[in-house]
Motif scaffolding. Structure first.
Motif, mmCIF file in Angstrom:
data_model
loop_
_atom_site.group_PDB
_atom_site.id
_atom_site.type_symbol
_atom_site.label_atom_id
_atom_site.label_comp_id
_atom_site.label_asym_id
_atom_site.label_seq_id
_atom_site.Cartn_x
_atom_site.Cartn_y
_atom_site.Cartn_z
ATOM 1 N N HIS A 173 0.862 -1.183 0.000
ATOM 2 C CA HIS A 173 0.000 0.000 0.000
ATOM 3 C C HIS A 173 0.898 1.234 0.000
ATOM 4 C CE1 HIS A 173 -3.606 -2.400 0.825
ATOM 5 N NE2 HIS A 173 -2.873 -3.064 1.693
ATOM 6 N N CYS A 175 1.180 5.269 1.348
ATOM 7 C CA CYS A 175 0.702 6.390 2.145
ATOM 8 C C CYS A 175 0.563 7.604 1.237
ATOM 9 C CB CYS A 175 1.674 6.687 3.284
ATOM 10 S SG CYS A 175 1.296 8.208 4.189
ATOM 11 N N ARG A 176 -0.603 8.236 1.247
ATOM 12 C CA ARG A 176 -0.835 9.394 0.366
ATOM 13 C C ARG A 176 -0.139 10.652 0.859
ATOM 14 N NH1 ARG A 176 -3.010 4.670 -1.194
ATOM 15 N NH2 ARG A 176 -4.549 4.910 -2.863
ATOM 16 N N ALA A 184 -0.549 -3.316 5.377
ATOM 17 C CA ALA A 184 -1.911 -2.965 5.798
ATOM 18 C C ALA A 184 -1.957 -2.529 7.254
ATOM 19 C CB ALA A 184 -2.842 -4.143 5.549
ATOM 20 N N SER A 187 -1.026 1.052 7.823
ATOM 21 C CA SER A 187 -1.759 2.078 7.069
ATOM 22 C C SER A 187 -3.267 1.857 7.144
ATOM 23 C CB SER A 187 -1.310 2.076 5.603
ATOM 24 O OG SER A 187 -1.545 0.806 5.004
ATOM 25 N N ARG A 188 -3.763 1.597 8.336
ATOM 26 C CA ARG A 188 -5.198 1.366 8.508
ATOM 27 C C ARG A 188 -5.988 2.666 8.652
ATOM 28 N NH1 ARG A 188 -6.298 -3.794 8.854
ATOM 29 N NH2 ARG A 188 -4.724 -5.284 9.602
ATOM 30 N N GLN A 189 -5.322 3.766 8.859
ATOM 31 C CA GLN A 189 -6.011 5.032 9.089
ATOM 32 C C GLN A 189 -6.322 5.742 7.771
ATOM 33 O OE1 GLN A 189 -7.027 5.652 12.015
ATOM 34 N NE2 GLN A 189 -5.766 4.254 13.236
ATOM 35 N N ARG A 190 -7.340 6.590 7.841
ATOM 36 C CA ARG A 190 -7.707 7.460 6.721
ATOM 37 C C ARG A 190 -7.740 8.895 7.243
ATOM 38 N NH1 ARG A 190 -7.164 3.100 4.971
ATOM 39 N NH2 ARG A 190 -8.326 2.007 3.318
ATOM 40 N N ARG A 202 -5.864 6.933 2.452
ATOM 41 C CA ARG A 202 -5.018 6.058 3.262
ATOM 42 C C ARG A 202 -3.705 6.759 3.609
ATOM 43 N NH1 ARG A 202 -4.240 0.366 3.763
ATOM 44 N NH2 ARG A 202 -5.906 -0.002 2.237
ATOM 45 N N CYS A 204 -0.122 6.331 6.412
ATOM 46 C CA CYS A 204 0.566 5.462 7.358
ATOM 47 C C CYS A 204 0.356 5.982 8.780
ATOM 48 C CB CYS A 204 2.056 5.379 7.027
ATOM 49 S SG CYS A 204 2.984 6.906 7.290
ATOM 50 N N TYR A 208 -0.371 9.803 10.069
ATOM 51 C CA TYR A 208 -1.672 10.046 10.689
ATOM 52 C C TYR A 208 -1.506 10.813 12.007
ATOM 53 C CZ TYR A 208 -6.287 9.114 12.701
ATOM 54 O OH TYR A 208 -7.528 9.251 13.256
#
Length: 273
Positions: A173, A175-176, A184, A187-190, A202, A204, A208
């Protein structure tokens, strides 16, 4: 050259040819004063692997897309306003030479040219167009460009926890916020970043926490800036009689019973006729 070519038939024909190559999947590109300055194939560092892309440089936008049939058919059209672009020259790698980064507030990516001379020409023309646009609009260069995504093959393990290994079942994945390749669990946070998207993206775990702290600092700064105004308003009495604490009977006693407020002799209903 731009002024000379603007609104000429040859320029209109060249832009129409580009529109035709993108077909119905592309957006219209012809605008008054818009000039097509050049085109060429550059290698773009994509998530999976480097891929050739066709690029068109206009005096106000940069357009690129995937090559289906060169000079005949392209798709996946992307349009980038040049006033949002900054450039950064990058060192060569074993896989790619003559590299530089195209940075914008929404997306940043790396491209490479076939030769050093070609890179210099691209960068020179881009910088000239960007400078002209910023002077014309009075805008400032992009100060917070989006982070470029690290290619998938750049790492076999999560770049945050450094122990999760990627495989067919363990997906990579991105991280934006920082562009790192992460697992995963990391990087579960949004988080909502309006500059990039209207939807939460998404990120990391580290980014976050940083974004939350930044949001808290901004809220605290706004609160402190509003405190003097709130303090000043506390000293004011309500100016409207309807907001006063006095009762209707107390207000009635302040005026003589025979006071005429309206002397026009016009009934209230007449104002609405």
């Amino acid at each position: 050259m731009v002024d000379h070519l603007a609104n000429t038939e040859i320029n209109s024909q060249r832009i129409a040819a580009v529109e035709s190559c993108f077909g119905a999947s592309g957006q219209p590109l012809a605008l008054p004063g818009r000039v097509l300055l050049g085109e060429g194939i550059l290698t773009k560092e994509c998530r999976k692997k480097p891929k050739p892309r066709i690029f068109f440089l206009f005096n106000d936008i940069l357009v690129y897309g995937s090559i289906i049939i060169n000079k005949r058919k392209y798709n996946s059209q992307h349009i980038i306003p040049l006033e949002d672009v900054t450039l950064e020259t990058l060192p060569d790698t074993l896989q790619m030479k003559n590299r530089w980064m195209i940075k914008t507030s929404k997306k940043s990516f790396v491209v490479s040219a076939a030769s050093l001379t070609e890179r210099k020409e691209w960068i020179s023309h881009l910088e000239e167009c960007i400078k002209h646009l910023l002077t014309k609009t009075g805008r400032q260069p992009c100060r917070e460009p989006a982070a470029p995504w690290i290619p998938d093959k750049a790492t076999d393990i999560c770049m945050r926890c450094t122990h999760t290994k990627f495989s067919t079942l363990t997906r990579r994945h991105h991280c934006r916020k920082c562009g790192f390749v992460v697992c995963a669990d990391c990087s579960r946070q949004r988080f909502l970043m309006p500059r990039l998207s209207p939807k939460p993206l998404r990120v990391c775990n580290l980014c976050y926490r940083q974004l939350l702290a930044e949001e808290k600092r901004e809220a605290e700064t706004e609160r402190r800036q509003a405190e003097p105004l709130r303090a000043a308003l506390q000293g004011y009495e309500p100016s409207s009689g309807d907001d006063s604490d006095k009762s209707d009977d107390e207000r009635a006693e302040q005026w003589p019973a025979d006071t005429e407020f309206y002397t026009s002799q016009v009934s209230w209903s007449s104002f609405h006729s």
